[in-house]
Scaffold this motif. Structure first.
Motif, mmCIF file in Angstrom:
data_model
loop_
_atom_site.group_PDB
_atom_site.id
_atom_site.type_symbol
_atom_site.label_atom_id
_atom_site.label_comp_id
_atom_site.label_asym_id
_atom_site.label_seq_id
_atom_site.Cartn_x
_atom_site.Cartn_y
_atom_site.Cartn_z
ATOM 1 N N ILE A 32 0.942 -1.056 -0.023
ATOM 2 C CA ILE A 32 -0.151 -0.016 -0.194
ATOM 3 C C ILE A 32 0.756 1.391 -0.081
ATOM 4 C CG2 ILE A 32 -1.792 1.311 1.370
ATOM 5 C CD1 ILE A 32 -2.843 -1.027 0.310
ATOM 6 N N LYS A 33 1.814 1.313 0.699
ATOM 7 C CA LYS A 33 2.950 2.368 0.603
ATOM 8 C C LYS A 33 3.471 2.692 -0.380
ATOM 9 C CE LYS A 33 6.762 4.181 3.289
ATOM 10 N NZ LYS A 33 7.823 4.032 4.697
ATOM 11 N N GLN A 34 3.764 1.477 -1.230
ATOM 12 C CA GLN A 34 4.528 1.647 -2.475
ATOM 13 C C GLN A 34 3.402 1.901 -3.575
ATOM 14 O OE1 GLN A 34 7.105 -1.494 -3.952
ATOM 15 N NE2 GLN A 34 5.740 -1.619 -5.591
ATOM 16 N N ASN A 35 2.320 1.445 -3.628
ATOM 17 C CA ASN A 35 1.290 1.577 -4.783
ATOM 18 C C ASN A 35 0.596 2.712 -4.582
ATOM 19 O OD1 ASN A 35 2.592 -0.485 -6.074
ATOM 20 N ND2 ASN A 35 1.553 -1.881 -5.306
ATOM 21 N N GLN A 36 0.230 3.085 -3.194
ATOM 22 C CA GLN A 36 -0.998 3.987 -2.986
ATOM 23 C C GLN A 36 -0.782 4.902 -1.754
ATOM 24 O OE1 GLN A 36 -5.105 2.256 -3.612
ATOM 25 N NE2 GLN A 36 -3.984 0.522 -3.459
ATOM 26 N N PRO A 37 0.417 5.585 -1.831
ATOM 27 C CA PRO A 37 0.852 6.253 -0.678
ATOM 28 C C PRO A 37 0.019 7.347 -0.181
ATOM 29 C CG PRO A 37 2.016 7.099 -2.962
ATOM 30 C CD PRO A 37 1.211 5.802 -3.118
ATOM 31 N N ALA A 38 -0.930 8.009 -0.768
ATOM 32 C CA ALA A 38 -1.851 8.870 -0.507
ATOM 33 C C ALA A 38 -2.658 8.148 0.648
ATOM 34 C CB ALA A 38 -2.693 9.568 -1.468
ATOM 35 N N ALA A 39 -3.172 6.869 0.235
ATOM 36 C CA ALA A 39 -3.924 5.910 0.995
ATOM 37 C C ALA A 39 -3.269 5.580 2.396
ATOM 38 C CB ALA A 39 -4.566 4.946 0.533
ATOM 39 N N PHE A 40 -1.998 5.304 2.238
ATOM 40 C CA PHE A 40 -1.012 4.553 3.088
ATOM 41 C C PHE A 40 -0.959 5.829 4.464
ATOM 42 C CE2 PHE A 40 3.022 4.290 5.535
ATOM 43 C CZ PHE A 40 2.881 3.094 5.828
ATOM 44 N N ALA A 41 -0.903 7.174 3.897
ATOM 45 C CA ALA A 41 -0.753 8.349 4.659
ATOM 46 C C ALA A 41 -1.775 8.454 5.794
ATOM 47 C CB ALA A 41 -0.284 9.566 4.038
ATOM 48 N N LYS A 42 -2.922 7.766 5.334
ATOM 49 C CA LYS A 42 -4.294 8.110 6.198
ATOM 50 C C LYS A 42 -4.570 6.786 6.985
ATOM 51 C CE LYS A 42 -6.541 10.495 2.386
ATOM 52 N NZ LYS A 42 -7.859 10.362 1.315
ATOM 53 N N ILE A 43 -3.477 6.099 7.091
ATOM 54 C CA ILE A 43 -3.439 4.704 8.159
ATOM 55 C C ILE A 43 -2.512 4.771 9.295
ATOM 56 C CG2 ILE A 43 -3.347 2.430 8.026
ATOM 57 C CD1 ILE A 43 -4.239 2.414 5.003
ATOM 58 N N ARG A 44 -2.906 4.261 10.383
ATOM 59 C CA ARG A 44 -2.014 4.171 11.429
ATOM 60 C C ARG A 44 -2.298 2.932 12.070
ATOM 61 N NH1 ARG A 44 -3.442 5.807 16.566
ATOM 62 N NH2 ARG A 44 -5.144 7.167 15.677
ATOM 63 N N GLU A 45 -0.948 2.194 12.507
ATOM 64 C CA GLU A 45 -0.957 0.908 13.184
ATOM 65 C C GLU A 45 -1.102 1.045 14.458
ATOM 66 O OE1 GLU A 45 2.368 -2.395 14.192
ATOM 67 O OE2 GLU A 45 2.478 -1.703 12.389
ATOM 68 N N ILE A 46 -2.084 0.324 15.300
ATOM 69 C CA ILE A 46 -2.193 0.546 16.847
ATOM 70 C C ILE A 46 -1.817 -1.060 17.517
ATOM 71 C CG2 ILE A 46 -4.173 2.097 16.536
ATOM 72 C CD1 ILE A 46 -5.920 -0.250 17.496
ATOM 73 N N TRP A 47 -1.532 -1.909 16.654
ATOM 74 C CA TRP A 47 -1.164 -3.294 17.270
ATOM 75 C C TRP A 47 -0.530 -4.113 16.452
ATOM 76 C CZ3 TRP A 47 -2.558 -8.418 15.955
ATOM 77 C CH2 TRP A 47 -2.117 -9.161 16.797
ATOM 78 N N ARG A 48 0.552 -4.792 16.852
ATOM 79 C CA ARG A 48 1.351 -5.706 15.859
ATOM 80 C C ARG A 48 1.497 -7.079 16.726
ATOM 81 N NH1 ARG A 48 6.637 -4.234 12.600
ATOM 82 N NH2 ARG A 48 5.215 -2.571 11.824
ATOM 83 N N SER A 49 1.263 -8.197 15.998
ATOM 84 C CA SER A 49 1.402 -9.444 16.364
ATOM 85 C C SER A 49 2.787 -10.027 16.590
ATOM 86 C CB SER A 49 0.676 -10.588 15.564
ATOM 87 O OG SER A 49 1.414 -10.534 14.226
ATOM 88 N N PRO A 50 2.749 -11.268 17.279
ATOM 89 C CA PRO A 50 4.218 -12.141 17.305
ATOM 90 C C PRO A 50 4.147 -12.551 15.675
ATOM 91 C CG PRO A 50 2.694 -13.154 18.886
ATOM 92 C CD PRO A 50 1.690 -11.948 18.169
ATOM 93 N N LEU A 51 5.594 -12.823 15.426
ATOM 94 C CA LEU A 51 6.048 -13.070 14.022
ATOM 95 C C LEU A 51 5.366 -14.154 13.778
ATOM 96 C CD1 LEU A 51 8.393 -12.367 12.047
ATOM 97 C CD2 LEU A 51 9.671 -14.370 12.957
ATOM 98 N N ILE A 52 4.892 -14.042 12.226
ATOM 99 C CA ILE A 52 4.526 -15.278 11.567
ATOM 100 C C ILE A 52 5.384 -15.732 10.631
ATOM 101 C CG2 ILE A 52 2.524 -15.683 9.929
ATOM 102 C CD1 ILE A 52 1.102 -13.166 11.038
ATOM 103 N N PRO A 53 5.520 -17.060 10.456
ATOM 104 C CA PRO A 53 6.333 -17.577 9.373
ATOM 105 C C PRO A 53 5.959 -17.313 7.933
ATOM 106 C CG PRO A 53 5.576 -19.298 11.020
ATOM 107 C CD PRO A 53 4.653 -18.007 11.276
ATOM 108 N N SER A 54 7.052 -17.066 7.139
ATOM 109 C CA SER A 54 6.808 -16.523 5.524
ATOM 110 C C SER A 54 6.052 -17.461 5.172
ATOM 111 C CB SER A 54 8.130 -16.356 5.106
ATOM 112 O OG SER A 54 8.899 -15.331 5.827
ATOM 113 N N ASP A 55 5.383 -16.988 3.930
ATOM 114 C CA ASP A 55 4.250 -17.896 3.223
ATOM 115 C C ASP A 55 4.781 -19.143 2.685
ATOM 116 O OD1 ASP A 55 2.222 -15.902 4.027
ATOM 117 O OD2 ASP A 55 2.579 -14.992 2.193
ATOM 118 N N PRO A 56 4.316 -20.323 2.496
ATOM 119 C CA PRO A 56 4.836 -21.235 1.889
ATOM 120 C C PRO A 56 3.940 -21.453 0.344
ATOM 121 C CG PRO A 56 2.776 -21.923 3.044
ATOM 122 C CD PRO A 56 2.987 -20.637 3.303
ATOM 123 N N ILE A 57 4.756 -22.231 -0.416
ATOM 124 C CA ILE A 57 4.297 -22.870 -1.612
ATOM 125 C C ILE A 57 3.848 -24.111 -1.366
ATOM 126 C CG2 ILE A 57 4.753 -22.820 -4.222
ATOM 127 C CD1 ILE A 57 4.729 -20.024 -3.136
#
Length: 329
Positions: free
Chosen positions: A203-228
């Motif tokens: 979102i930050k890369q492709n839609q920076p105007a929208a990203f500027a309107k968003i704020r994070e309030i919580w972050r989880s423990p680490l999630i393993p990277s996606d599998p194939i």
């Protein structure tokens, strides 16, 4: 006629020996619906084209409107391989004869990613305590029910740990893909939503105007990277071609243009892949069971005996997976 048939056979053999040997049956490659199909096509088609060129297999992207569509496609043999999140991969392994064989690696080199809860940048909500007043005045956006970061993780760490059912806490709860949830927050269509750090980077890369309107309030423990994941019944020769492609793509062992391949991977926010197995799903299995334990403990509809029996089973399964996780290395 005999001479004609002999000539035709010779031409067919020559083509088989000298031309690109595409498989008789195409590989349908499932792509989970984290964003709009058009965005996903832009990111994935260069990678799948390289896979086709380097393996000699015919590879077609397979899209569905939700994660379940990819899982069911694999279950019924319409999808032979797929990119999943960990929870949807777990469903594919358990229900669709799937098997994890490689894992993505973040372009930044991080070992995984994080689920987040986001709000409009100017929202009065500063923390989960502000969000979870449960007075049914706010609207919340969850991810697809088969999403790890959009559903399982927030349901486990945000809601289940507090004994909260989102449906009774908020005025309205919706399910959407990551991109849609981010835009709903940016446009103040919901008061908060689940997302993840990988999608927020897009979102930050492709839609920076929208990203500027968003704020994070919580972050989880680490999630393993996606599998194939591939279907277990894929033939051995095809598996070897596919495995070799994934584990050499973007590395100095690739048969293609390595610099270009790394650009293609960067478009997916990934670095070269690494080997993996179903063992990478063990933390997700533990998480799923922990969520079920908390929900069962809070379930007032169960008798004391039924609750005790169910909890005993859940704890035993969780302990078994935790033991496997401890020895999986």
């Amino acid at each position: 006629m005999k001479a004609f048939l002999q000539a035709a056979a010779a031409l067919t053999l020559s083509a088989a020996l000298t031309g690109p040997a595409l498989a008789a049956e195409p590989i349908n490659f499932g792509i989970i619906s984290t964003e709009s199909q058009q965005n996903l096509r832009t990111q994935w088609e260069p990678f799948l084209a390289d896979m086709e060129a380097q393996t000699g297999l015919e590879v077609k992207p397979f899209f569905a409107s939700d994660y379940a569509g990819i899982i069911e496609g694999m279950r019924f043999g319409k999808v032979q391989m797929a990119w999943y999140g960990n929870k949807s991969a777990m469903e594919a392994v358990d229900r669709a004869d799937g098997e994890v064989f490689v894992q993505s690696v973040a372009v930044t080199g991080e070992p995984g990613y994080w689920s987040v809860v986001i709000v409009p940048a100017d929202s009065k909500i500063q923390s989960l305590d502000d969000l979870l007043t449960c007075d049914k005045t706010m609207n919340f956006g969850l991810g697809d029910p088969n999403s790890t970061s959009g559903y399982l993780v927030p349901m486990t760490f945000v809601f289940a740990q507090r004994g909260i059912d989102p449906k009774t806490c908020f005025r309205n709860v919706t399910n959407a893909n990551h991109e849609s949830n981010a835009m709903a927050v940016a446009n103040k269509q919901v008061d908060a939503a689940a997302n993840n750090t990988e999608n927020m980077a897009l979102i930050k890369q492709n839609q920076p105007a929208a990203f500027a309107k968003i704020r994070e309030i919580w972050r989880s423990p680490l999630i393993p990277s996606d599998p194939i994941v591939w279907r277990k019944d894929m033939d051995a020769a095809t598996k070897e071609k596919v495995r070799t492609f994934f584990l050499t793509y973007g590395t100095d062992r690739s048969t293609g243009d390595v610099a270009r391949e790394r650009e293609v991977l960067a478009g997916l926010k990934w670095a070269p892949f690494r080997p993996s197995s179903d063992a990478q799903l063990l933390p997700i299995r533990v998480m799923e069971l922990q969520k079920s334990i908390v929900q069962t403990e809070a379930d007032q509809s169960l008798s004391a005996a039924d609750k005790a029996a169910k909890l005993e089973d859940l704890h035993a399964r969780k302990a078994r997976y935790e033991a496997e996780l401890a020895t999986s290395g």
